[in-house]
Design a protein around this motif. Structure first.
Motif, PDB file in Angstrom:
ATOM      1  N   ASP A  83       0.939  -1.196   0.155  1.00 33.17           N
ATOM      2  CA  ASP A  83      -0.017  -0.021   0.069  1.00 33.17           C
ATOM      3  C   ASP A  83       0.975   1.264  -0.137  1.00 33.17           C
ATOM      4  O   ASP A  83       1.845   1.200  -0.674  1.00 33.17           O
ATOM      5  CB  ASP A  83      -1.030  -0.032   1.211  1.00 33.17           C
ATOM      6  N   ASP A  84       0.547   2.232   0.870  1.00 34.96           N
ATOM      7  CA  ASP A  84       1.520   3.492   0.854  1.00 34.96           C
ATOM      8  C   ASP A  84       2.636   3.393   1.800  1.00 34.96           C
ATOM      9  O   ASP A  84       3.536   3.964   1.420  1.00 34.96           O
ATOM     10  CB  ASP A  84       0.510   4.539   1.353  1.00 34.96           C
ATOM     11  N   SER A 446      -4.875   5.912   1.318  1.00 38.52           N
ATOM     12  CA  SER A 446      -6.177   5.888   1.181  1.00 38.52           C
ATOM     13  C   SER A 446      -6.781   7.176   1.765  1.00 38.52           C
ATOM     14  O   SER A 446      -7.985   7.917   1.230  1.00 38.52           O
ATOM     15  CB  SER A 446      -6.917   4.894   1.797  1.00 38.52           C
TER      16      SER A 446
END
Length: 480
Positions: A83-84, A446
């Motif tokens: 993800d990040d 997100s």
């Protein structure tokens, strides 16, 4: 009746406040507490946090993505289940403090060119990492929330960010050339107030980033000017490193900050083992321990949880050296950039004709610097350099493999080099979750989709999708 009571209450309150305004500021000022944080306190904290975080990233994931290490438990990162990865929040969380140092250093009464140069260097370092990891990122409006009330900043393209990074570092060089004194180690945990060494750091980062964008533009004149001036890291004494005190888990090797048992979850990767055994490299014995059978064993990258545990049970891959990475708290350091990396940058630049000089000399000096840093004896280093497998042959493959080893634990620099050059080749593991493709970026967090949706959507469209396989500007150049 109720209305008149309310109005009367407001009247009394207003009268009371009006009576206090003459000395309100004096009454509400604590003479024993400073109203503004000083530059030296901010600089010490910010520099320490950034340096530690970069080394933590290198230890936990940077070594994995370059396949020097692999995990035998919780191996999702090696499978590209990404993800990040948290770097976004850290960098954008600390950048306002970096900017505070810059503002203080430029203000009347607190003006100081050394703190200015330090802040510009740290700002460049943070934004370079952000754009290298995510491509288009908030830059021109990223730090304008306090001054201009912009809390949903636009995303700038990677070229714009790099232009700003390089300008900051050039300005840092100019500011640090003045060499104003600061309050020693209380404000500088890297160089103890030595502006000349900060200047070398700023210019070494310029060399790093100029080489990174060299597929897109001619960087020869800028690199030559830096080399000619000579104000860059050229010895291990100039390394930009933070000495851990070892007095607590948070001021020790990255592993010491993890949970109990985490140390045994990281092992030597088969790819890293191949590099180190091919070169008969003494760093193998420094970084890793043999297994219980007295053998060097690696674990493949990209195994899923079940396969990683099964491989670990059956083969007992080599773990990190327990004395070096767990018990040697006071001898451990965190890194920004070291002499070894700079020498390999110069070697590649000379080989490509960007700068004058002998690529082989720079290459050998890079190996010497790395080996010496890790405690290898000079006689052993010279013997190492005479091996046929190590002797410089002008190939990018050999140069970049040695550079990858020298970048052990140095955040994601080895991965960035792979993305630019394609060497040494990295192949996805058997249980990867990315259709056998090797990823080139992290995903946007997100939170950006929820809090900055319009600008997030524009950025995603501009780069070609919020996908771990989307390449950035400096990767897609065609100059070589």
């Amino acid at each position: 009746m109720k209305t008149s009571k309310i109005l009367f209450s407001f009247f009394l309150t207003g009268t009371f406040l009006m009576g206090c305004t003459d000395d309100f500021e004096e009454i509400n000022t604590n003479p024993n507490a400073p109203e503004a944080v000083s530059a030296n306190l901010l600089a010490s904290t910010v520099t320490s946090e950034i340096t530690r975080r970069l080394t933590q990233e290198g230890y936990s994931d940077g070594n994995t993505i370059t396949q020097l290490m692999a995990k035998n438990n919780f191996p999702g990162f090696g499978q590209f289940d990404w993800d990040d990865e948290g770097v976004w929040d850290f960098m954008y969380g600390i950048l306002p403090e970096v900017n505070d140092i810059l503002e203080i250093s430029r203000a009347e009464g607190t003006r100081n060119s050394t703190y200015e140069g330090m802040a510009l260097t740290l700002r460049a370092l943070c934004f370079a990492n952000l754009t290298d990891l995510y491509i288009n990122v908030p830059y021109t409006e990223a730090l304008t929330g306090k001054s201009e009330g912009i809390f949903t900043p636009i995303y700038d393209d990677q070229e714009t960010v790099y232009n700003g990074v390089l300008l900051d570092l050039a300005d840092a060089d100019s500011a640090l050339a003045n060499g104003e004194s600061i309050i020693g180690s209380t404000g500088d945990v890297i160089y103890n107030g030595d502006a000349t060494k900060w200047r070398k750091l700023a210019n070494s980062l310029r060399l790093r980033y100029l080489l990174r964008i060299s597929k897109q533009r001619d960087v020869s004149s800028e690199m030559q000017a830096i080399v000619t001036a000579g104000n860059y890291i050229s010895s291990n004494a100039d390394n930009a490193v933070l000495q851990y005190s070892g007095t607590s888990n948070t001021d020790s090797w990255p592993e010491s900050t993890g949970r109990i048992g985490g140390f045994d979850e990281k092992s030597l990767c088969t790819t890293g083992l191949e590099y180190l055994t091919r070169f008969n490299d003494p760093r193998l014995d420094i970084w890793f321990d043999r297994n219980s059978d007295g053998d060097w064993v690696g674990i493949p990258i990209g195994l899923n949880q079940d396969n990683a545990r099964a491989f670990d049970d059956a083969n007992s891959p080599s773990r990190l050296d327990v004395n070096l990475f767990y018990f040697s708290r006071t001898s451990a350091q965190a890194f920004i950039i070291k002499n070894s990396e700079v020498q390999f940058i110069l070697a590649e630049a000379a080989e490509r004709g960007f700068i004058p000089g002998d690529a082989e000399t720079y290459y050998n000096d890079g190996i010497r610097a790395s080996m010496s840093y890790w405690g290898v004896a000079d006689t052993d280093i010279e013997g190492y350099l005479t091996q046929d497998e190590v002797a410089y042959d002008g190939s990018l493959e050999l140069l970049m493999t040695q550079k990858t080893l020298a970048l052990w634990n140095v955040d994601y620099q080895g991965w960035f080099n792979y993305r630019r050059t394609g060497v040494p080749e990295l192949v996805a593991g058997q249980d990867n979750l990315n259709q056998d493709r090797y990823p080139v970026r992290f995903l946007y967090p997100s939170s950006e989709q929820n809090l900055n949706e319009e600008n997030y959507n524009r950025a995603v469209e501009a780069i070609g999708g919020d996908d771990i396989n989307t390449k950035g500007w400096w990767e897609t150049g065609t100059r070589y």
